[in-house]
Design a protein around this motif. Structure first.
Motif, mmCIF file in Angstrom:
data_model
loop_
_atom_site.group_PDB
_atom_site.id
_atom_site.type_symbol
_atom_site.label_atom_id
_atom_site.label_comp_id
_atom_site.label_asym_id
_atom_site.label_seq_id
_atom_site.Cartn_x
_atom_site.Cartn_y
_atom_site.Cartn_z
ATOM 1 N N ILE A 348 -35.801 16.886 14.361
ATOM 2 C CA ILE A 348 -34.827 17.752 13.686
ATOM 3 C C ILE A 348 -33.753 16.867 13.045
ATOM 4 O O ILE A 348 -33.323 15.892 13.651
ATOM 5 N N GLY A 349 -33.296 17.250 11.852
ATOM 6 C CA GLY A 349 -32.174 16.544 11.242
ATOM 7 C C GLY A 349 -32.598 15.720 10.046
ATOM 8 O O GLY A 349 -33.744 15.787 9.638
ATOM 9 N N PRO A 350 -31.687 14.968 9.454
ATOM 10 C CA PRO A 350 -30.300 14.765 9.877
ATOM 11 C C PRO A 350 -29.428 16.006 9.611
ATOM 12 O O PRO A 350 -29.541 16.647 8.564
ATOM 13 N N LEU A 351 -28.580 16.331 10.599
ATOM 14 C CA LEU A 351 -27.711 17.506 10.512
ATOM 15 C C LEU A 351 -26.254 17.074 10.326
ATOM 16 O O LEU A 351 -25.841 16.021 10.817
ATOM 17 N N PHE A 362 -19.433 30.503 10.167
ATOM 18 C CA PHE A 362 -20.682 31.244 10.326
ATOM 19 C C PHE A 362 -21.828 30.350 9.844
ATOM 20 O O PHE A 362 -21.714 29.709 8.785
ATOM 21 N N ILE A 363 -22.895 30.310 10.608
ATOM 22 C CA ILE A 363 -24.068 29.511 10.221
ATOM 23 C C ILE A 363 -25.203 30.475 9.901
ATOM 24 O O ILE A 363 -25.490 31.386 10.676
ATOM 25 N N THR A 364 -25.809 30.247 8.760
ATOM 26 C CA THR A 364 -26.928 31.096 8.361
ATOM 27 C C THR A 364 -28.100 30.191 7.970
ATOM 28 O O THR A 364 -27.934 28.980 7.844
ATOM 29 N N GLY A 365 -29.267 30.763 7.801
ATOM 30 C CA GLY A 365 -30.433 29.941 7.426
ATOM 31 C C GLY A 365 -31.710 30.593 7.913
ATOM 32 O O GLY A 365 -31.677 31.475 8.785
ATOM 33 N N ASN A 367 -35.581 31.130 9.582
ATOM 34 C CA ASN A 367 -36.120 30.872 10.928
ATOM 35 C C ASN A 367 -36.617 29.424 11.024
ATOM 36 O O ASN A 367 -37.268 28.927 10.113
ATOM 37 N N GLY A 368 -36.291 28.798 12.130
ATOM 38 C CA GLY A 368 -36.758 27.435 12.364
ATOM 39 C C GLY A 368 -36.006 26.395 11.554
ATOM 40 O O GLY A 368 -36.387 25.217 11.537
ATOM 41 N N SER A 369 -34.929 26.819 10.850
ATOM 42 C CA SER A 369 -34.209 25.853 10.013
ATOM 43 C C SER A 369 -33.227 25.015 10.837
ATOM 44 O O SER A 369 -32.588 24.112 10.316
ATOM 45 N N GLY A 370 -33.087 25.319 12.126
ATOM 46 C CA GLY A 370 -32.284 24.451 12.999
ATOM 47 C C GLY A 370 -30.912 25.000 13.385
ATOM 48 O O GLY A 370 -30.060 24.235 13.842
ATOM 49 N N LYS A 371 -30.696 26.304 13.222
ATOM 50 C CA LYS A 371 -29.360 26.878 13.527
ATOM 51 C C LYS A 371 -29.021 26.713 15.013
ATOM 52 O O LYS A 371 -27.950 26.207 15.363
ATOM 53 N N SER A 372 -29.954 27.148 15.886
ATOM 54 C CA SER A 372 -29.683 27.065 17.329
ATOM 55 C C SER A 372 -29.559 25.613 17.766
ATOM 56 O O SER A 372 -28.708 25.268 18.595
ATOM 57 N N THR A 373 -30.414 24.757 17.192
ATOM 58 C CA THR A 373 -30.355 23.334 17.542
ATOM 59 C C THR A 373 -28.994 22.759 17.163
ATOM 60 O O THR A 373 -28.382 22.011 17.940
ATOM 61 N N VAL A 526 -18.806 29.515 5.540
ATOM 62 C CA VAL A 526 -20.184 29.877 5.885
ATOM 63 C C VAL A 526 -21.054 28.700 5.478
ATOM 64 O O VAL A 526 -20.950 28.210 4.351
ATOM 65 N N ILE A 527 -21.864 28.203 6.415
ATOM 66 C CA ILE A 527 -22.755 27.099 6.024
ATOM 67 C C ILE A 527 -24.199 27.482 6.271
ATOM 68 O O ILE A 527 -24.488 28.305 7.131
ATOM 69 N N SER A 528 -25.089 26.875 5.492
ATOM 70 C CA SER A 528 -26.505 27.223 5.617
ATOM 71 C C SER A 528 -27.296 26.010 6.115
ATOM 72 O O SER A 528 -27.003 24.870 5.722
ATOM 73 N N THR A 529 -28.268 26.265 6.972
ATOM 74 C CA THR A 529 -29.126 25.165 7.458
ATOM 75 C C THR A 529 -30.387 25.047 6.605
ATOM 76 O O THR A 529 -31.234 24.203 6.869
ATOM 77 N N ASN A 530 -30.512 25.914 5.587
ATOM 78 C CA ASN A 530 -31.679 25.805 4.702
ATOM 79 C C ASN A 530 -31.571 24.526 3.894
ATOM 80 O O ASN A 530 -30.481 24.149 3.458
ATOM 81 N N VAL A 531 -32.730 23.851 3.684
ATOM 82 C CA VAL A 531 -32.660 22.617 2.873
ATOM 83 C C VAL A 531 -33.052 22.893 1.426
ATOM 84 O O VAL A 531 -33.734 23.832 1.118
#
Ligand SMILES: Nc1ncnc2c1ncn2[C@@H]1O[C@H](COP(=O)(O)OP(=O)(O)OP(=O)(O)O)[C@@H](O)[C@H]1O
Length: 531
Positions: A348-351, A362-365, A367-373, A526-531
């Motif tokens: 996972i990462g780099p984050l 708020f974190i959005t993104g 599924n599996g994009s790493g929000k919980s991580t 608000v930040i997104s974990t989508n790449v």
């Protein structure tokens, strides 16, 4: 013998003293036979001497005292040893890294703590009785030598062959028992997964049948291995029976025809051989039980070794040299999950993330994009493999993590609800009631005598209660993983428009994973974990 090393490693109790007492009990037991034989001889020739009676009485008292003391001390020592191991393992589990515990899996991995411990408790008695029996066997053999050298030679030969075969069996049984223990562990894991997935299985007969087929296969294999090894144990007992009746056959029916002086002592020889039967039974029963114990002790230490491979288990954590935070930053952090063998998988990462006091992020993104991580890295639950986690512009050292984690309280998606307010026992009932009312739970549960009266609530209500517990912890930063996802629209409105702003006013920093776009204006960012 692992059980002896286990006892000396885990307790201060002297194993020598216990073994010596067991030995004394064995010698005293053999002496009783000698005295009884002597009494029988005296009776044949006239009266029994009073001195012999007193000797019998004293030896009997010594036998009872030594046997009782050795057994009591051995049981107390092994229970103390197990208590030490249980507490130490529980402590190591709580000190382990989250990813180690996640990778090790469910309760099945810890079966050595329950089943293994039971085996160890039971077998210590076999060990003590085995040692005592060995001494009885040695002294009874010497007595036999004195009575009749010919019987001694036949007896010792047969008993040595029997014990040699038993020891060889013991090696095989040890192997089979460890396989059976592993299979049984698999069975328990499958059984646990059946209970956890009960609803899905109830809905689908095919799924239920397929899971049941796996459970049946594991149960069958466990049963095959166990019955095979238990049959081997029974064969061992049968073997010692055969050896003894063969011995009696040789001594009673055949030896008198060859040795003339022998006849007058035949009665004592038979009594001695019958007396030796029980110790040989006990020794043959002790072998398999000690082999089971070896498996159990190996399992316990293997579990501990797995936990020890996690360096955090051995780290002390001094308090952090500050009281308030000015900034937190996740700088290009990479992290990998582990598989069951604790090898890295899923990179996972780099984050990246930066956080200032009082912010609502708020974190959005997807599924599996790493929000919980990301949340878990932020909370210090996963340590970076590359990059760093910086507090007040200073990268955290490994030893800082424990204290750092203390700044966070959280409601993760797989939260566990303790009915007690562990760690915040001084919380007043009034404050708890205020939060129960705010969260609409005051008619569902109460907080009395340090615990919630009812935690059997709906999914959304349980999550609200978990939120209350997290808030009551009064940490500077609150982490929420899709908290509102299970809440009704009305409460969602209250949550985003009233509760979060109120916590912000109190100076709390909040980082929440959410997909509720209509409330994104509540956040400072608000930040997104989508790449
Ligand atoms: N315990 C684990 N072991 C191995 N890989 C994992 C584990 N947990 C998560 N992953 C992987 O890590 C990646 C990120 O997972 P994460 O749970 O952080 O995503 P997420 O954005 O929170 O997903 P979701 O929206 O589905 O909750 C995913 O590819 C996932 O497969």
């Amino acid at each position: 013998m692992k059980i002896l090393n286990f006892m000396s490693q885990e307790t201060k109790v002297s194993k020598r003293r216990i073994l010596l007492l067991a030995g004394i009990s064995g010698v005293a037991n053999s002496m009783l036979l000698v005295i009884l034989n002597e009494a029988a001889t005296q009776l044949r020739d006239g009266d029994i001497e009073t001195q012999l009676f007193l000797q019998y009485l004293l030896t009997f008292l010594l036998f009872i005292f030594a046997q009782r003391t050795s057994q009591r001390e051995a049981v107390a020592a092994v229970e103390h040893a197990l208590q030490q191991v249980r507490i130490r393992l529980a402590d190591k589990v709580r000190r382990s890294e989250l990813r180690t515990i996640e990778a090790m899996g469910g309760i099945g991995s810890y079966s050595s703590l329950t089943q293994g411990a039971n085996t160890i408790t039971q077998s210590v008695m076999y060990l003590i009785v085995g040692v005592e029996s060995l001494l009885v066997l040695i002294f009874a053999s010497l007595y036999l030598l004195w009575l009749s050298p010919a019987s001694f030679i036949i007896g010792i030969t047969l008993i040595s062959i029997t014990i040699t075969i038993l020891v060889l069996h013991y090696q095989k049984t040890f192997h089979e028992l460890s396989l059976a223990a592993r299979k049984e562990g698999e069975f328990f894991e499958l059984f646990t997964s059946m209970l956890q997935g009960f609803k899905q299985l109830k809905l689908s007969r095919r799924k239920s049948d397929a899971v049941f087929a796996d459970i049946t296969a594991a149960a069958n294999e466990t049963s095959r291995l166990k019955s095979h090894s238990n049959i081997r144990l029974l064969e061992d007992i049968l073997l010692s029976n055969v050896a003894f009746y063969l011995l009696l056959l040789l001594i009673v029916f055949m030896l008198p025809t060859m040795v003339t002086v022998y006849e007058e002592k035949l009665f004592q020889v038979i009594a001695t051989i019958l007396f030796m039967m029980q110790p040989v039974y006990r020794i043959s029963a002790a072998f398999p039980n000690i082999s089971k114990t070896n498996v159990a002790i190996t399992g316990l230490y293997a579990l501990e070794e797995k936990l020890d491979s996690d360096q955090s288990v051995h780290q002390e954590s001094p308090p952090l040299p500050f009281t308030e935070f000015q900034s937190i930053a996740i700088n290009a952090v990479s992290f990998s999950y582990l598989d069951k063998q604790l090898n890295p998988v899923s990179q996972i990462g780099p984050l990246h993330l930066s956080l200032k006091p009082g912010e609502i992020i708020f974190i959005t993104g997807g599924n599996g994009s790493g929000k919980s991580t990301l949340l878990k890295i932020l909370a210090g639950l996963y340590k970076p493999e590359e990059g760093n986690l910086a507090l007040n512009d200073t990268p955290l050292k490994v030893s800082d993590y424990n204290a750092y984690r203390g700044m966070f309280s959280a409601v993760f998606s797989d939260f566990h609800l303790y009915s007690r307010l562990y760690g915040i026992e001084d919380c007043s009932e009034k404050v708890v009631l205020k939060w129960l009312t705010t969260m609409g739970l005051n008619h569902k549960t109460e907080f009395k005598n340090g615990q919630f009266t009812n935690t059997n609530l709906s999914t959304g209500e349980r999550k609200r209660l978990a939120f209350i517990v997290a808030v009551l912890q009064d940490c500077p930063i609150l982490i929420l993983d899709e908290f509102a996802a299970d809440q009704d629209p009305e409460f969602r409105e209250t949550f985003y428009k009233k509760i979060i702003p109120e916590l912000k006013t109190q100076g709390k920093t909040i980082v929440a994973v959410t997909h509720d776009e209509q409330y994104f204006d509540t956040a400072t960012r608000v930040i997104s974990t989508n790449v």
